[in-house]
Design an enzyme around this catalytic site. Structure first.
Site, mmCIF file in Angstrom:
data_model
loop_
_atom_site.group_PDB
_atom_site.id
_atom_site.type_symbol
_atom_site.label_atom_id
_atom_site.label_comp_id
_atom_site.label_asym_id
_atom_site.label_seq_id
_atom_site.Cartn_x
_atom_site.Cartn_y
_atom_site.Cartn_z
ATOM 1 N N HIS A 171 -4.786 -7.034 -18.396
ATOM 2 C CA HIS A 171 -4.840 -7.987 -17.280
ATOM 3 C C HIS A 171 -5.367 -7.303 -16.012
ATOM 4 C CE1 HIS A 171 -1.275 -9.984 -19.515
ATOM 5 N NE2 HIS A 171 -2.299 -10.791 -19.654
ATOM 6 N N SER A 226 0.985 -9.407 -24.188
ATOM 7 C CA SER A 226 2.309 -9.106 -23.623
ATOM 8 C C SER A 226 3.364 -9.113 -24.728
ATOM 9 C CB SER A 226 2.658 -10.120 -22.541
ATOM 10 O OG SER A 226 1.687 -10.087 -21.518
HETATM 11 N N1 COA Z 1 -5.490 -8.093 -21.827
HETATM 12 C C1 COA Z 1 -4.322 -8.083 -22.504
HETATM 13 N N2 COA Z 1 -3.671 -9.186 -22.909
HETATM 14 C C2 COA Z 1 -4.214 -10.356 -22.578
HETATM 15 C C3 COA Z 1 -5.410 -10.465 -21.870
HETATM 16 C C4 COA Z 1 -6.061 -9.261 -21.480
HETATM 17 N N3 COA Z 1 -7.203 -9.257 -20.803
HETATM 18 N N4 COA Z 1 -5.694 -11.760 -21.706
HETATM 19 C C5 COA Z 1 -4.700 -12.449 -22.281
HETATM 20 N N5 COA Z 1 -3.810 -11.598 -22.802
HETATM 21 C C6 COA Z 1 -2.586 -11.959 -23.543
HETATM 22 C C7 COA Z 1 -1.459 -12.376 -22.649
HETATM 23 O O1 COA Z 1 -0.614 -11.292 -22.319
HETATM 24 C C8 COA Z 1 -0.728 -13.401 -23.476
HETATM 25 O O2 COA Z 1 0.227 -12.758 -24.288
HETATM 26 P P1 COA Z 1 1.523 -13.521 -24.800
HETATM 27 O O3 COA Z 1 1.055 -14.768 -25.512
HETATM 28 O O4 COA Z 1 2.117 -12.543 -25.682
HETATM 29 O O5 COA Z 1 2.320 -13.830 -23.569
HETATM 30 C C9 COA Z 1 -1.794 -13.987 -24.406
HETATM 31 O O6 COA Z 1 -2.869 -13.081 -24.343
HETATM 32 C C10 COA Z 1 -2.240 -15.335 -23.955
HETATM 33 O O7 COA Z 1 -2.683 -15.219 -22.597
HETATM 34 P P2 COA Z 1 -2.841 -16.407 -21.609
HETATM 35 O O8 COA Z 1 -3.556 -17.501 -22.332
HETATM 36 O O9 COA Z 1 -3.392 -15.956 -20.332
HETATM 37 O O10 COA Z 1 -1.342 -16.749 -21.298
HETATM 38 P P3 COA Z 1 -0.609 -18.047 -21.308
HETATM 39 O O11 COA Z 1 -0.656 -18.649 -22.671
HETATM 40 O O12 COA Z 1 0.688 -17.757 -20.800
HETATM 41 O O13 COA Z 1 -1.410 -18.949 -20.239
HETATM 42 C C11 COA Z 1 -2.414 -20.950 -19.444
HETATM 43 C C12 COA Z 1 -2.194 -20.010 -20.597
HETATM 44 C C13 COA Z 1 -1.529 -20.700 -18.285
HETATM 45 C C14 COA Z 1 -3.805 -20.783 -18.929
HETATM 46 C C15 COA Z 1 -2.217 -22.359 -20.012
HETATM 47 O O14 COA Z 1 -0.987 -22.362 -20.720
HETATM 48 C C16 COA Z 1 -2.177 -23.422 -18.949
HETATM 49 O O15 COA Z 1 -3.166 -23.734 -18.336
HETATM 50 N N6 COA Z 1 -1.001 -24.004 -18.750
HETATM 51 C C17 COA Z 1 -0.775 -25.032 -17.724
HETATM 52 C C18 COA Z 1 -0.623 -26.396 -18.329
HETATM 53 C C19 COA Z 1 -1.958 -27.075 -18.455
HETATM 54 O O16 COA Z 1 -2.660 -27.301 -17.497
HETATM 55 N N7 COA Z 1 -2.297 -27.428 -19.699
HETATM 56 C C20 COA Z 1 -3.540 -28.058 -20.003
HETATM 57 C C21 COA Z 1 -4.631 -27.053 -20.264
HETATM 58 S S1 COA Z 1 -6.141 -27.824 -20.664
#
Ligand code: COA
Length: 162
Positions: free
Chosen positions: A18, A130
């Site tokens: 990240h 994560s």
């Molecule tokens: N390096 C290391 N790990 C990474 C990374 C990087 N560059 N990029 C992503 N990851 C990992 C994260 O740590 C995360 O790990 P985890 O699943 O073990 O926690 C995984 O990859 C997924 O990452 P990310 O997609 O960023 O996390 P998230 O699922 O928590 O977030 C959102 C996704 C917040 C963007 C999405 O859930 C969202 O938009 N939610 C809001 C509700 C919404 O609007 N929904 C409609 C969407 S169309």
């Protein structure tokens, strides 16, 4: 006009993967906000306040980076705060399938002109998430070099208490 971008995720906790994206994105935009999302589908190790504090400490050297926290629909937060772009990191082709669906859905919801911008994750960190870091550490494995040192210390404290 300053271009403002949002880099969002759960960051539970923030890894070097990240941080690499944050450092690179901060050079591309006038202002970058790291938006910690409260994801109701995930049981976090750290509270949102702890995650925000840890990210602030690790990004203090980047003058144009701010850290915030939000919940609910991403597009609502983006539109209400006047962002020009939403940054996402791509690690593998599996990420792409999920991200394209989200980007295309968000495109319908974002204000006009807001773009989803994808940065390729540094290959050094493309295998981490994560969750995998938490699983390895909780079972006694070594995750040195994958998470900032102070965050690793905080994780160890949490697992000692459990
Ligand atoms: N390096 C290391 N790990 C990474 C990374 C990087 N560059 N990029 C992503 N990851 C990992 C994260 O740590 C995360 O790990 P985890 O699943 O073990 O926690 C995984 O990859 C997924 O990452 P990310 O997609 O960023 O996390 P998230 O699922 O928590 O977030 C959102 C996704 C917040 C963007 C999405 O859930 C969202 O938009 N939610 C809001 C509700 C919404 O609007 N929904 C409609 C969407 S169309």
């Amino acid at each position: 006009m300053t271009k403002r971008a949002l880099y969002t995720g759960s960051f539970d906790p923030m890894t070097y993967g990240h941080l690499d994206i944050i450092e690179r994105a901060s050079k591309m935009f006038g202002e970058l906000v790291v938006g910690v999302i409260v994801n109701p589908n995930k049981q976090p190790l750290f509270t949102k306040e702890e995650r925000v504090a840890m990210i602030k400490a690790e990004t203090a050297h980047l003058g144009n980076v701010k850290v915030d926290c939000f919940q609910g629909l991403l597009a609502d937060y983006v539109n209400a705060n006047g962002f020009n772009a939403v940054i996402r990191g791509l690690r593998a082709t599996t990420d792409f399938e999920y991200e394209i669906q989200m980007a295309q859905m968000n495109d319908r919801l974002f204000n006009e002109g807001v773009e989803s911008v994808f940065l390729m994750t540094n290959p050094e960190y493309s295998f981490i998430s994560s969750s995998v870091i938490k699983e390895v550490l909780s079972l006694g494995g070594c995750v040195d070099g994958l998470v900032p040192e102070k965050i690793l210390e905080e994780m160890k404290k949490k697992y000692c208490r459990k």
